[in-house]
Structures are given as structure tokens and as C-alpha cells.
Design an enzyme around this catalytic site. Structure first.
Site, PDB file in Angstrom:
ATOM      1  N   LYS A  77      -8.370   2.260  -3.882  1.00 54.10           N
ATOM      2  CA  LYS A  77      -6.601   3.047  -3.908  1.00 54.10           C
ATOM      3  C   LYS A  77      -5.788   3.658  -2.342  1.00 54.10           C
ATOM      4  O   LYS A  77      -5.959   2.992  -1.775  1.00 54.10           O
ATOM      5  CB  LYS A  77      -7.202   4.684  -4.153  1.00 54.10           C
ATOM      6  CG  LYS A  77      -8.267   4.548  -5.598  1.00 54.10           C
ATOM      7  CD  LYS A  77      -6.989   4.626  -6.509  1.00 54.10           C
ATOM      8  CE  LYS A  77      -8.121   5.158  -7.983  1.00 54.10           C
ATOM      9  NZ  LYS A  77      -7.042   5.343  -8.712  1.00 54.10           N
ATOM     10  N   THR A  78      -4.581   3.660  -2.682  1.00 51.36           N
ATOM     11  CA  THR A  78      -3.719   3.558  -1.966  1.00 51.36           C
ATOM     12  C   THR A  78      -3.037   4.441  -0.695  1.00 51.36           C
ATOM     13  O   THR A  78      -3.476   3.806   0.449  1.00 51.36           O
ATOM     14  CB  THR A  78      -1.981   3.874  -2.889  1.00 51.36           C
ATOM     15  OG1 THR A  78      -1.902   3.973  -3.233  1.00 51.36           O
ATOM     16  CG2 THR A  78      -0.808   4.835  -2.056  1.00 51.36           C
ATOM     17  N   PHE A  79      -3.516   6.361  -0.787  1.00 52.37           N
ATOM     18  CA  PHE A  79      -4.262   7.046   0.567  1.00 52.37           C
ATOM     19  C   PHE A  79      -5.175   6.452   0.846  1.00 52.37           C
ATOM     20  O   PHE A  79      -4.840   5.916   2.483  1.00 52.37           O
ATOM     21  CB  PHE A  79      -4.433   8.247  -0.153  1.00 52.37           C
ATOM     22  CG  PHE A  79      -2.508   8.638  -0.242  1.00 52.37           C
ATOM     23  CD1 PHE A  79      -1.804   8.296  -0.915  1.00 52.37           C
ATOM     24  CD2 PHE A  79      -2.630  10.057   0.215  1.00 52.37           C
ATOM     25  CE1 PHE A  79      -0.057   8.498  -1.134  1.00 52.37           C
ATOM     26  CE2 PHE A  79      -1.184  10.365   0.044  1.00 52.37           C
ATOM     27  CZ  PHE A  79       0.063  10.176  -0.469  1.00 52.37           C
TER      28      PHE A  79
END
Length: 426
Positions: free
Chosen positions: A82-84
Site C-alpha cells: 500500500k502507498t503510505f
């Protein structure tokens, strides 16, 4: 013989003119002013959702040229993809299970009424690991962030809920993320920082592009939306590099992505209401994976229904039993039960009524579709070198080396993947 006034003036002016001519000749023949010897900058560029195979589409001539003239590799993201979590890994060198940003959406027993979202800048959530820009600022090395998850957080500060932060360290220059700020404006900001006088010019800079990821979600990795986004981002990287050359600004570019993208569709859905009694759980996250909190008194029943039962296209674990290869499952912010579908499948509460296609990430970090981009180009790197695939925990050690910081005592990654191209780092 008496001279005329005109003749006298002419004779008087001749020496002055000769002197001026000599002065002009001296200035003209003097060597040009020495150009400013600029200190090398390190610029970390994230192109969110950029799969390394996108370079093969012939749509990114600038990125492809930088790859051919520098160092490249297919990089493995950390889990979950995921991004974060991965952006925080890139700048801390720790996996999500160790740095505390374990998901894009999280809950914490210390803040039961305030879940973490991608808009959260309360240092409470971020303070478990120090990012490179904070290390740089503490060492007197000026940094600047043209977006990066966590870069608007006063690291080390304290706040209660959404109240004011009492202290903390930020980059010397930073901007709060907004999708309304165009890619052109983002590049302009970095160039404006590069044009500053040396005493306020950053040595370490981050730059973030989100448009390839957005296009991948909307249309899927093979869509024309992605192709258009690739062309656009490449043109902005081209402008960045061209303007840096005009300035005579040497820069090491470290260009990365946080993850790749897998095609998804309504034909590959796992509907929870078809396999599970909803009274047994509270759903924390769903999509490319799902996490569950059991409702009161239903812990064993939920484990039996999810973990102890075989499910088509999905595997579930209690957090303590998540396979070791994922380096995930010890942090308190990870819910008790974790389910991972086959790559490209989506976990939802119920089956959708309408047909759809798109793209997503968050899947198995070893799935080929989740591979991430790595390109390094600049005076610190040789040309035309390809490295073996490595995990993105190595990026923070690389940045510390380039910026001139000591390596961290607490780290999951090392400089080892880069030793073939950075012999001076041995």
C-alpha cells in the site's frame, strides 16, 4: 599657433578615449566570471503505482534514458503493498511492521476514537521511525519536500487528537499534499528551490507524483488512462532534468515507486456475506486484503470461520501466524485476523451489482504485478548497470549515503544491494 576650442577639446578627449578603449578591451579580454560551483543535490522522486514494465511501452523516453544511463532494478515493495506503508519504508528503511504505518487506514488502542487515514498528520502515528529528512535537518543538511506521505508531520512532536502540535521537526521547506497542485507546479517548486542562493538551497529533496497510480486504479494497468499518465509524468521528469542542466545543478536522482498495479474486475470478487456471518466481526479494511476485529465473545467463532476454513482464492491467518516472509504481524495496529486474496481478486462485503474493471495493489509483495520501479542516475552512479532485485528497505540507507548521513542503528535494509555500483560505500 593658437588652437581652436574644438581642436583643444578633441586633443583633451583623446587620452580619455584611449583610456576607455583600453578599459573596454581589458574587460572584454578578461576571462568570463567563474560559474557557481554548486553542491550536489539528492532528489528522491516517487511515481506512485509505476510498475517497472511500464518502461517497456515506449511512452517514457526520459525515464528510459535515465535508466539506460544510470542504475536500474526491479524493486520489491514491503508488505502490505500500500502507498503510505511503503512510502514510509522508503524514507526510514524499516518495514511497516516496525515503523508503525501498517496500512493506509489504521486503528490504535491508544486512540480508539480516531482512526488513522491518509490525511492524518498527528505525530502520534508517525513517531516510531525517523525519516531521512529529519535526520538531515538534525545534521544541519537542509531538506525540502514537494509532497511525500509523512512530510507534513512535525516529527517527534506531540498533539492530542486534532489539536495543535507542540514541537517537532519538519523539512525546511514543505507543502501539504493536494491533488489540486498539478505536476507542473510540483516540478516548478523543486526548480525554484534549486535556484535559491546556496545558503537556503536544499541538499535533499523529495518529489511525488500520484497520477499514474490514480490512472491505474481507474482504468487498470493496461488502460489508455495509464498510458496518458505515463507520457505526462515522463514529460515532467524531462523538464526537471533539463532545467537542472541549465542551472548547472548536479543532482543524483533516485526515482522509485511504492508498488506496481494488478488488474481487477467484478468477476474476481470474494463477497464476505457469502462466506461469513457478519455478526462475528467488524471489518477494518477490505479490498486487496481484509482485516477483521471479532465482535465481543466471537473470537473463536471468527477464527473457525476464516482461519480454520478453506476459502477459494483467499487465505486467512491470525496476525501472529502471518507467514514470516511478509515481515508483518507483530505491531499492535494490525488487527487480529488478516486475509489475503489471490493477486487481482477483491474482498468486499457483498457482491457488486454492476460490472467494473480497474486496478489495485496491496497484494502479495512477491507477486510480479506488485514490483516497483528503481532508477538512479547522477554523478554518484555509473551508467548502464542493472542490479538484482532488492527490497525497498534499501532505499533509506542509499539516501543516507548520498546525503552524507551515518547509517541508522535500527534498520531492516542496508547498502548491500548497491555495493556493486557504489564501491566507495564498502
Amino acid at each position: 599657433m593658437k588652437r581652436s576650442l574644438t581642436t583643444a577639446l578633441a586633443l583633451a578627449i583623446l587620452p580619455l578615449a584611449a583610456g576607455c578603449a583600453q578599459q573596454v578591451e581589458t574587460i572584454a579580454s578578461a576571462p568570463a566570471a567563474v560559474a557557481e560551483q554548486r553542491e550536489r543535490m539528492t532528489i528522491l522522486v516517487s511515481i506512485d503505482g509505476f510498475h517497472p514494465d511500464y518502461l517497456d511501452r515506449g511512452l517514457t523516453p526520459t525515464l528510459s534514458t535515465l535508466a539506460a544511463g544510470g542504475v536500474t532494478a526491479s524493486m520489491r515493495p514491503s508488505f502490505p503493498t500500500k502507498t503510505f506503508p511503503n512510502h514510509w519504508t522508503l524514507v526510514t528503511g524499516l518495514v511497516p511492521d516496525h515503523h508503525g504505518i501498517t496500512a493506509n487506514r489504521m486503528e490504535d488502542q491508544g486512540r480508539p476514537e480516531e482512526p488513522f487515514t491518509m490525511a492524518t498528520v498527528d505525530p502520534y502515528w508517525w513517531n516510531e521511525a525517523k525519516p531521512v529528512w529529519v535526520e538531515a535537518e538534525e545534521a544541519g543538511i537542509r531538506s525540502a519536500a514537494m509532497f511525500w506521505p509523512g512530510s507534513a508531520v512535525p516529527w517527534g512532536g506531540t498533539a492530542q487528537g486534532w489539536g495543535p502540535v507542540s514541537d517537532g521537526v519538519l523539512p525546511s521547506d514543505w507543502q501539504q499534499f493536494s491533488m489540486q497542485i498539478s505536476n507542473t507546479q510540483r516540478v516548478n517548486a523543486v526548480l525554484d528551490w534549486a535556484r535559491r542562493p546556496a545558503d537556503i538551497r536544499p541538499e535533499f529533496v523529495t518529489l511525488y507524483f500520484d497520477t499514474v497510480d490514480t490512472a491505474g486504479h481507474d482504468g487498470g494497468p493496461d488502460s489508455e488512462e495509464v498510458n496518458a499518465a505515463l507520457r505526462d509524468v515522463d514529460s515532467h521528469v524531462a523538464r526537471l532534468t533539463a532545467e537542472l542542466r541549465k542551472l548547472g545543478q548536479p543532482a543524483d536522482l533516485v526515482i522509485v515507486s511504492d508498488h506496481g498495479m494488478a488488474a481487477t474486475s467484478s468477476e474476481r470478487v470474494i463477497a464476505l456475506d457469502e462466506v461469513l456471518d457478519e455478526s462475528l466481526y467488524r471489518l477494518v479494511e477490505a479490498g486487496a486484503y481484509a482485516t477483521f476485529e471479532p465482535t465481543e465473545g466471537n473470537e473463536k467463532a471468527l477464527v473457525k470461520a476464516l482461519v480454520d476454513t478453506d476459502h477459494a482464492n483467499m487465505e486467512c491467518w491470525e496476525k501472529s501466524a502471518i507467514p514470516a516472509k511478509y515481515q508483518y504481524g507483530t505491531h499492535g495496529r494490525i488487527p487480529p485476523i488478516f486475509c489475503l486474496p489471490d493477486t487481482g481478486w477483491t474482498i468486499t462485503r457483498s457482491r457488486p451489482n454492476n460490472a467494473w474493471t480497474g486496478g489495485n495493489h496491496g497484494f502479495d509483495m512477491y507477486a510480479p504485478e506488485m514490483a516497483a520501479l528503481f532508477i538512479a542516475n547522477g554523478p554518484s552512479f555509473p551508467a548502464g548497470r542493472e542490479l538484482a532485485s532488492f527490497q525497498n528497505t534499501g532505499i533509506a540507507p542509499l539516501l543516507r549515503h548520498l546525503v552524507g548521513l551515518p547509517q541508522a542503528d535500527r534498520a531492516d535494509g542496508t547498502l548491500e544491494p548497491f555495493l556493486p555500483v557504489l564501491p566507495q560505500a564498502k
